[in-house]
Design a protein around this motif. Structure first.
Motif, PDB file in Angstrom:
ATOM      1  N   TRP A   7       0.480  -1.151   0.192  1.00 47.29           N
ATOM      2  CA  TRP A   7      -0.211   0.548  -0.318  1.00 47.29           C
ATOM      3  C   TRP A   7       0.990   1.304  -0.387  1.00 47.29           C
ATOM      4  CZ3 TRP A   7      -4.468  -0.687  -1.423  1.00 47.29           C
ATOM      5  CH2 TRP A   7      -5.596   0.395  -1.085  1.00 47.29           C
ATOM      6  N   ASN A  60     -11.425   3.359   1.602  1.00 51.61           N
ATOM      7  CA  ASN A  60     -11.950   2.431   0.598  1.00 51.61           C
ATOM      8  C   ASN A  60     -12.917   1.749   0.994  1.00 51.61           C
ATOM      9  OD1 ASN A  60     -10.411   1.116  -1.498  1.00 51.61           O
ATOM     10  ND2 ASN A  60      -8.912   1.853  -1.864  1.00 51.61           N
ATOM     11  N   GLU A  62     -12.788  -1.409  -0.648  1.00 52.75           N
ATOM     12  CA  GLU A  62     -12.649  -2.435  -1.738  1.00 52.75           C
ATOM     13  C   GLU A  62     -11.891  -3.030  -0.519  1.00 52.75           C
ATOM     14  OE1 GLU A  62     -11.285  -1.121  -6.215  1.00 52.75           O
ATOM     15  OE2 GLU A  62     -10.082  -3.407  -5.179  1.00 52.75           O
ATOM     16  N   ARG A  99      -8.827  -6.497 -14.296  1.00 51.04           N
ATOM     17  CA  ARG A  99      -9.177  -4.862 -13.868  1.00 51.04           C
ATOM     18  C   ARG A  99     -10.497  -4.558 -14.753  1.00 51.04           C
ATOM     19  NH1 ARG A  99      -4.468  -0.192 -16.083  1.00 51.04           N
ATOM     20  NH2 ARG A  99      -6.380  -0.150 -17.839  1.00 51.04           N
ATOM     21  N   THR A 119      -9.016  -7.777  -5.443  1.00 49.46           N
ATOM     22  CA  THR A 119      -8.108  -6.173  -5.154  1.00 49.46           C
ATOM     23  C   THR A 119      -7.043  -6.984  -4.860  1.00 49.46           C
ATOM     24  OG1 THR A 119     -10.031  -5.502  -3.592  1.00 49.46           O
ATOM     25  CG2 THR A 119      -8.022  -4.802  -2.828  1.00 49.46           C
ATOM     26  N   ASN A 123      -3.305  -6.291  -6.699  1.00 46.05           N
ATOM     27  CA  ASN A 123      -2.610  -5.320  -5.935  1.00 46.05           C
ATOM     28  C   ASN A 123      -1.204  -6.235  -5.739  1.00 46.05           C
ATOM     29  OD1 ASN A 123      -0.871  -5.194  -3.139  1.00 46.05           O
ATOM     30  ND2 ASN A 123      -1.661  -3.273  -3.607  1.00 46.05           N
ATOM     31  N   TYR A 131      -1.728   1.593  -5.713  1.00 50.40           N
ATOM     32  CA  TYR A 131      -3.272   1.680  -5.917  1.00 50.40           C
ATOM     33  C   TYR A 131      -3.833   3.357  -6.279  1.00 50.40           C
ATOM     34  CZ  TYR A 131      -8.355   1.009  -5.086  1.00 50.40           C
ATOM     35  OH  TYR A 131     -10.260   0.994  -5.405  1.00 50.40           O
ATOM     36  N   ARG A 132      -4.111   3.017  -7.383  1.00 47.53           N
ATOM     37  CA  ARG A 132      -4.971   4.507  -8.503  1.00 47.53           C
ATOM     38  C   ARG A 132      -6.147   3.985  -8.852  1.00 47.53           C
ATOM     39  NH1 ARG A 132      -0.596   6.008 -12.101  1.00 47.53           N
ATOM     40  NH2 ARG A 132      -2.571   4.585 -13.504  1.00 47.53           N
ATOM     41  N   PHE A 139     -10.192   0.761 -11.185  1.00 48.44           N
ATOM     42  CA  PHE A 139      -8.744   0.892 -11.143  1.00 48.44           C
ATOM     43  C   PHE A 139      -7.993   0.984 -12.080  1.00 48.44           C
ATOM     44  CE2 PHE A 139      -5.508  -1.837 -10.754  1.00 48.44           C
ATOM     45  CZ  PHE A 139      -4.271  -1.286  -9.223  1.00 48.44           C
ATOM     46  N   TYR A 207      -6.348   7.177  -3.077  1.00 50.46           N
ATOM     47  CA  TYR A 207      -6.167   5.900  -2.175  1.00 50.46           C
ATOM     48  C   TYR A 207      -7.764   5.989  -2.688  1.00 50.46           C
ATOM     49  CZ  TYR A 207      -2.161   6.946   0.189  1.00 50.46           C
ATOM     50  OH  TYR A 207      -1.333   6.850   1.076  1.00 50.46           O
TER      51      TYR A 207
END
Ligand SMILES: C[S@@+](CC[C@H](N)C(=O)[O-])C[C@H]1O[C@@H](n2cnc3c(N)ncnc32)[C@H](O)[C@@H]1O
Length: 298
Positions: A7, A60, A62, A99, A119, A123, A131-132, A139, A207
Protein backbone atom coordinates in the motif's frame (compact mmCIF):
# COMPACT_ATOMS: atom_id res chain seq x y z
CA UNK A 1 1.10 -12.07 10.22
CA UNK A 2 2.02 -9.85 7.33
CA UNK A 3 -0.12 -7.15 5.66
CA UNK A 4 -2.28 -8.62 2.89
CA UNK A 5 -1.41 -5.86 0.44
CA UNK A 6 1.30 -3.50 -0.63
CA UNK A 7 0.00 0.00 0.00
CA UNK A 8 1.28 3.44 -0.80
CA UNK A 9 2.46 4.93 2.47
CA UNK A 10 2.83 1.48 4.05
CA UNK A 11 4.35 1.81 7.50
CA UNK A 12 6.48 -1.29 7.91
CA UNK A 13 9.57 0.89 8.22
CA UNK A 14 8.04 2.78 11.15
CA UNK A 15 7.47 -0.29 13.32
CA UNK A 16 10.65 -0.01 15.47
CA UNK A 17 10.05 3.70 16.18
CA UNK A 18 6.39 3.06 16.91
CA UNK A 19 7.14 0.24 19.32
CA UNK A 20 9.67 2.44 21.11
CA UNK A 21 6.94 5.02 21.72
CA UNK A 22 4.61 2.35 23.07
CA UNK A 23 7.18 1.27 25.59
CA UNK A 24 7.98 4.78 26.76
CA UNK A 25 5.96 7.97 26.25
CA UNK A 26 2.64 6.38 25.29
CA UNK A 27 0.97 4.36 27.99
CA UNK A 28 -1.14 1.77 26.23
CA UNK A 29 -2.26 -1.51 27.74
CA UNK A 30 -2.93 -3.92 24.88
CA UNK A 31 -5.07 -6.20 27.04
CA UNK A 32 -7.35 -3.55 28.52
CA UNK A 33 -7.57 -0.68 26.04
CA UNK A 34 -8.54 -0.46 22.42
CA UNK A 35 -6.35 0.36 19.46
CA UNK A 36 -7.76 2.45 16.60
CA UNK A 37 -6.46 2.88 13.07
CA UNK A 38 -8.91 5.16 11.26
CA UNK A 39 -6.76 5.23 8.08
CA UNK A 40 -5.73 1.60 8.21
CA UNK A 41 -4.60 0.99 4.60
CA UNK A 42 -2.62 -2.25 4.54
CA UNK A 43 -2.27 -2.00 8.32
CA UNK A 44 1.44 -2.65 8.78
CA UNK A 45 1.38 -1.34 12.36
CA UNK A 46 -1.98 -2.93 13.18
CA UNK A 47 -0.90 -6.40 12.09
CA UNK A 48 2.34 -6.00 14.00
CA UNK A 49 0.75 -4.89 17.27
CA UNK A 50 -2.01 -7.51 17.01
CA UNK A 51 -4.34 -5.78 19.49
CA UNK A 52 -7.05 -7.81 21.17
CA UNK A 53 -9.54 -4.96 20.88
CA UNK A 54 -9.39 -2.71 17.87
CA UNK A 55 -11.31 -0.56 15.45
CA UNK A 56 -9.94 -0.36 11.95
CA UNK A 57 -11.40 1.96 9.36
CA UNK A 58 -10.69 3.17 5.85
CA UNK A 59 -12.60 5.18 3.28
CA UNK A 60 -11.59 2.68 0.64
CA UNK A 61 -14.41 0.15 0.29
CA UNK A 62 -12.31 -2.48 -1.51
CA UNK A 63 -9.90 -2.62 1.38
CA UNK A 64 -12.50 -3.10 4.10
CA UNK A 65 -14.37 -5.57 1.90
CA UNK A 66 -11.13 -7.55 1.64
CA UNK A 67 -10.69 -7.71 5.44
CA UNK A 68 -14.33 -8.69 5.86
CA UNK A 69 -14.09 -11.51 3.31
CA UNK A 70 -10.79 -12.77 4.73
CA UNK A 71 -12.45 -12.95 8.10
CA UNK A 72 -15.64 -14.65 6.93
CA UNK A 73 -14.73 -16.81 3.93
CA UNK A 74 -10.98 -17.40 3.76
CA UNK A 75 -11.16 -20.78 2.01
CA UNK A 76 -13.49 -19.56 -0.71
CA UNK A 77 -11.24 -16.57 -1.27
CA UNK A 78 -8.17 -18.81 -1.58
CA UNK A 79 -9.93 -21.01 -4.17
CA UNK A 80 -10.92 -18.04 -6.32
CA UNK A 81 -7.40 -16.65 -6.16
CA UNK A 82 -5.93 -20.04 -7.12
CA UNK A 83 -8.01 -20.01 -10.31
CA UNK A 84 -6.98 -16.44 -11.09
CA UNK A 85 -3.30 -17.23 -10.64
CA UNK A 86 -3.59 -20.26 -12.96
CA UNK A 87 -5.14 -18.13 -15.70
CA UNK A 88 -2.52 -15.40 -15.36
CA UNK A 89 0.22 -18.01 -15.74
CA UNK A 90 -1.26 -18.99 -19.09
CA UNK A 91 -1.82 -15.48 -20.39
CA UNK A 92 -0.70 -12.10 -19.03
CA UNK A 93 -3.61 -10.28 -20.69
CA UNK A 94 -5.81 -11.94 -18.08
CA UNK A 95 -4.63 -9.13 -15.76
CA UNK A 96 -6.55 -6.61 -17.89
CA UNK A 97 -9.58 -8.86 -18.05
CA UNK A 98 -9.76 -8.72 -14.24
CA UNK A 99 -8.87 -5.03 -14.10
CA UNK A 100 -11.75 -4.25 -16.47
CA UNK A 101 -14.39 -5.76 -14.19
CA UNK A 102 -15.18 -2.37 -12.68
CA UNK A 103 -15.57 -0.83 -16.14
CA UNK A 104 -18.37 -3.12 -17.22
CA UNK A 105 -22.04 -3.32 -16.30
CA UNK A 106 -21.56 -6.69 -14.63
CA UNK A 107 -19.60 -5.01 -11.77
CA UNK A 108 -22.71 -4.65 -9.62
CA UNK A 109 -23.42 -8.38 -9.99
CA UNK A 110 -19.94 -9.53 -9.02
CA UNK A 111 -19.89 -11.06 -5.55
CA UNK A 112 -18.01 -9.31 -2.73
CA UNK A 113 -15.81 -12.38 -2.31
CA UNK A 114 -14.80 -12.15 -6.00
CA UNK A 115 -14.10 -8.45 -5.59
CA UNK A 116 -11.87 -9.23 -2.61
CA UNK A 117 -9.93 -11.80 -4.66
CA UNK A 118 -9.56 -9.18 -7.39
CA UNK A 119 -8.18 -6.66 -4.86
CA UNK A 120 -5.36 -9.03 -3.87
CA UNK A 121 -4.80 -10.22 -7.44
CA UNK A 122 -4.43 -6.70 -8.87
CA UNK A 123 -2.41 -5.39 -5.94
CA UNK A 124 0.12 -8.22 -6.23
CA UNK A 125 0.42 -8.17 -9.99
CA UNK A 126 0.14 -4.46 -10.84
CA UNK A 127 2.97 -2.00 -11.25
CA UNK A 128 4.67 -1.26 -7.90
CA UNK A 129 1.67 -2.36 -5.81
CA UNK A 130 0.06 0.99 -6.46
CA UNK A 131 -3.57 1.61 -5.75
CA UNK A 132 -4.84 4.31 -8.05
CA UNK A 133 -8.29 4.98 -9.43
CA UNK A 134 -9.51 7.45 -12.03
CA UNK A 135 -12.21 10.09 -11.54
CA UNK A 136 -14.88 7.42 -11.97
CA UNK A 137 -13.31 5.28 -9.25
CA UNK A 138 -11.97 2.65 -11.70
CA UNK A 139 -8.64 0.99 -10.99
CA UNK A 140 -6.17 2.14 -13.64
CA UNK A 141 -2.69 0.82 -12.80
CA UNK A 142 -0.92 -1.22 -15.53
CA UNK A 143 0.51 -4.71 -15.01
CA UNK A 144 3.94 -4.86 -13.33
CA UNK A 145 6.84 -7.29 -13.46
CA UNK A 146 5.95 -9.33 -10.42
CA UNK A 147 6.55 -12.90 -9.49
CA UNK A 148 3.23 -14.69 -9.98
CA UNK A 149 4.02 -17.03 -7.10
CA UNK A 150 3.74 -14.07 -4.70
CA UNK A 151 0.08 -13.40 -5.43
CA UNK A 152 -1.30 -16.06 -3.14
CA UNK A 153 0.10 -16.52 0.37
CA UNK A 154 -2.25 -19.13 1.81
CA UNK A 155 -0.63 -19.39 5.25
CA UNK A 156 -0.77 -15.67 5.82
CA UNK A 157 -4.40 -15.38 4.67
CA UNK A 158 -5.40 -18.12 7.10
CA UNK A 159 -3.39 -16.55 9.90
CA UNK A 160 -5.04 -13.14 9.37
CA UNK A 161 -8.46 -14.77 9.17
CA UNK A 162 -7.89 -16.59 12.47
CA UNK A 163 -6.71 -13.39 14.15
CA UNK A 164 -9.73 -11.36 12.95
CA UNK A 165 -12.10 -14.06 14.18
CA UNK A 166 -10.48 -14.68 17.55
CA UNK A 167 -10.24 -11.05 18.63
CA UNK A 168 -12.60 -8.15 19.01
CA UNK A 169 -11.88 -6.27 15.79
CA UNK A 170 -14.48 -3.82 14.47
CA UNK A 171 -14.12 -2.94 10.78
CA UNK A 172 -15.58 0.24 9.34
CA UNK A 173 -15.72 1.83 5.91
CA UNK A 174 -16.31 5.47 6.69
CA UNK A 175 -14.69 8.83 7.29
CA UNK A 176 -12.05 8.87 10.06
CA UNK A 177 -14.20 10.98 12.40
CA UNK A 178 -16.82 8.26 12.55
CA UNK A 179 -14.79 6.29 15.10
CA UNK A 180 -15.11 9.09 17.70
CA UNK A 181 -18.06 7.69 19.61
CA UNK A 182 -16.22 4.37 20.20
CA UNK A 183 -13.15 5.91 21.85
CA UNK A 184 -12.67 5.45 25.60
CA UNK A 185 -10.20 6.81 28.12
CA UNK A 186 -6.60 5.53 27.57
CA UNK A 187 -7.34 4.06 24.14
CA UNK A 188 -4.71 4.59 21.48
CA UNK A 189 -5.43 6.05 18.06
CA UNK A 190 -2.86 5.93 15.30
CA UNK A 191 -3.70 8.28 12.43
CA UNK A 192 -1.85 7.76 9.17
CA UNK A 193 -3.76 10.04 6.78
CA UNK A 194 -2.94 10.70 3.14
CA UNK A 195 0.03 13.04 3.42
CA UNK A 196 0.19 16.76 2.97
CA UNK A 197 1.97 17.01 -0.43
CA UNK A 198 5.63 18.10 -0.23
CA UNK A 199 5.23 19.93 -3.50
CA UNK A 200 2.46 20.14 -6.04
CA UNK A 201 3.91 17.32 -8.18
CA UNK A 202 4.27 14.85 -5.29
CA UNK A 203 0.66 13.84 -5.43
CA UNK A 204 0.23 10.15 -4.70
CA UNK A 205 -2.76 10.32 -2.44
CA UNK A 206 -5.32 8.78 -4.74
CA UNK A 207 -6.45 5.89 -2.56
CA UNK A 208 -10.02 6.92 -3.24
CA UNK A 209 -11.42 9.28 -5.83
CA UNK A 210 -12.35 11.76 -3.12
CA UNK A 211 -8.92 13.23 -2.30
CA UNK A 212 -7.72 14.55 1.06
CA UNK A 213 -7.32 18.32 1.29
CA UNK A 214 -5.70 20.73 3.76
CA UNK A 215 -9.15 21.26 5.20
CA UNK A 216 -9.21 17.55 5.97
CA UNK A 217 -5.78 17.85 7.65
CA UNK A 218 -7.19 20.64 9.82
CA UNK A 219 -10.30 18.60 10.56
CA UNK A 220 -8.04 15.75 11.70
CA UNK A 221 -6.03 18.02 14.03
CA UNK A 222 -9.19 19.42 15.62
CA UNK A 223 -10.61 15.89 15.99
CA UNK A 224 -7.38 14.72 17.60
CA UNK A 225 -7.41 17.67 20.06
CA UNK A 226 -10.92 16.63 21.01
CA UNK A 227 -9.93 13.00 21.60
CA UNK A 228 -7.07 13.99 23.86
CA UNK A 229 -8.98 16.68 25.74
CA UNK A 230 -12.42 15.10 26.10
CA UNK A 231 -11.77 11.39 25.82
CA UNK A 232 -8.35 11.32 27.50
CA UNK A 233 -7.08 9.15 24.67
CA UNK A 234 -3.52 8.71 23.39
CA UNK A 235 -2.85 9.79 19.84
CA UNK A 236 -0.03 9.16 17.37
CA UNK A 237 -0.06 10.79 13.93
CA UNK A 238 2.16 10.38 10.88
CA UNK A 239 2.50 12.95 8.15
CA UNK A 240 5.00 14.54 5.81
CA UNK A 241 7.37 17.07 7.30
CA UNK A 242 5.88 20.17 5.68
CA UNK A 243 5.79 23.65 7.24
CA UNK A 244 2.02 23.47 7.19
CA UNK A 245 1.83 20.25 9.22
CA UNK A 246 4.48 21.40 11.71
CA UNK A 247 2.69 24.72 12.25
CA UNK A 248 -0.68 23.02 12.48
CA UNK A 249 0.38 20.73 15.31
CA UNK A 250 2.44 23.32 17.15
CA UNK A 251 -0.62 25.58 17.34
CA UNK A 252 0.76 28.29 15.09
CA UNK A 253 -2.25 28.40 12.80
CA UNK A 254 -4.87 30.79 14.09
CA UNK A 255 -7.86 28.79 12.83
CA UNK A 256 -6.76 25.44 14.28
CA UNK A 257 -5.42 26.42 17.68
CA UNK A 258 -6.14 24.63 20.91
CA UNK A 259 -5.76 26.05 24.40
CA UNK A 260 -3.13 23.53 25.36
CA UNK A 261 -0.11 22.35 23.38
CA UNK A 262 -0.97 18.69 23.12
CA UNK A 263 1.77 17.36 20.87
CA UNK A 264 5.41 16.49 20.54
CA UNK A 265 6.66 16.56 16.94
CA UNK A 266 9.58 14.39 15.92
CA UNK A 267 11.21 14.16 12.51
CA UNK A 268 11.78 10.61 11.27
CA UNK A 269 13.38 9.36 8.05
CA UNK A 270 11.28 7.18 5.80
CA UNK A 271 12.70 4.93 3.15
CA UNK A 272 9.89 5.54 0.73
CA UNK A 273 10.27 4.07 -2.70
CA UNK A 274 7.01 4.85 -4.35
CA UNK A 275 8.82 6.71 -7.10
CA UNK A 276 9.78 4.66 -10.12
CA UNK A 277 12.73 6.95 -10.79
CA UNK A 278 15.69 5.43 -8.85
CA UNK A 279 17.23 8.91 -8.41
CA UNK A 280 14.25 9.93 -6.32
CA UNK A 281 14.41 6.90 -4.06
CA UNK A 282 16.04 8.82 -1.30
CA UNK A 283 15.15 9.08 2.35
CA UNK A 284 12.21 11.36 2.81
CA UNK A 285 11.63 13.27 6.03
CA UNK A 286 8.37 12.63 7.77
CA UNK A 287 6.98 13.61 11.14
CA UNK A 288 5.75 11.47 13.98
CA UNK A 289 3.47 13.51 16.18
CA UNK A 290 2.27 12.17 19.52
CA UNK A 291 0.26 13.32 22.47
CA UNK A 292 2.17 14.36 25.56
CA UNK A 293 1.63 12.33 28.71
CA UNK A 294 -1.59 13.10 30.53
CA UNK A 295 0.28 14.72 33.44
CA UNK A 296 1.96 17.19 31.13
CA UNK A 297 -1.41 18.35 29.81
CA UNK A 298 -2.82 19.13 33.20
C1 LIG B 1 -1.19 6.66 4.19
S1 LIG B 1 -2.51 5.54 3.86
C2 LIG B 1 -2.37 4.49 5.23
C3 LIG B 1 -1.21 3.53 5.10
C4 LIG B 1 -1.21 2.44 6.18
N1 LIG B 1 -0.85 2.98 7.46
C5 LIG B 1 -0.30 1.27 5.84
O1 LIG B 1 0.64 0.94 6.60
O2 LIG B 1 -0.52 0.67 4.79
C6 LIG B 1 -3.95 6.49 4.07
C7 LIG B 1 -5.30 5.78 3.98
O3 LIG B 1 -6.35 6.72 4.28
C8 LIG B 1 -7.54 6.38 3.56
N2 LIG B 1 -8.42 7.57 3.56
C9 LIG B 1 -8.40 8.66 2.75
N3 LIG B 1 -9.30 9.58 3.15
C10 LIG B 1 -9.91 9.09 4.26
C11 LIG B 1 -10.92 9.57 5.16
N4 LIG B 1 -11.48 10.77 5.01
N5 LIG B 1 -11.29 8.78 6.20
C12 LIG B 1 -10.73 7.55 6.36
N6 LIG B 1 -9.76 7.03 5.54
C13 LIG B 1 -9.35 7.79 4.51
C14 LIG B 1 -7.00 5.93 2.23
O4 LIG B 1 -7.93 5.08 1.57
C15 LIG B 1 -5.67 5.23 2.62
O5 LIG B 1 -5.84 3.83 2.72
Amino acid sequence: MKPLLKWVGGKRWLIPEFEKKLNSVIKFNKDENSYFEPFVGAGAIFFRIKPKNAVINDYNWELINLYTQVKEKPLELINILKEMVKKLEVNQTYYYEIRNWDRSEKWINILDIEKAARTIFLNKSCFNGLYRVNQSGQFNVPIGKNNISNILDIDNLLEVSKYLNNNNIIMKNDDFESVGSLVKSRDLLYFDPPYDPIDSTAKFTEYTNKGFTRNDQIRLKIFSDYLIREKKANVIISNSSTEFIKKLYSNELEYAKSEVKYYIIEVVHANRNINSNPKKREKIKEVLIYSRGKEENE
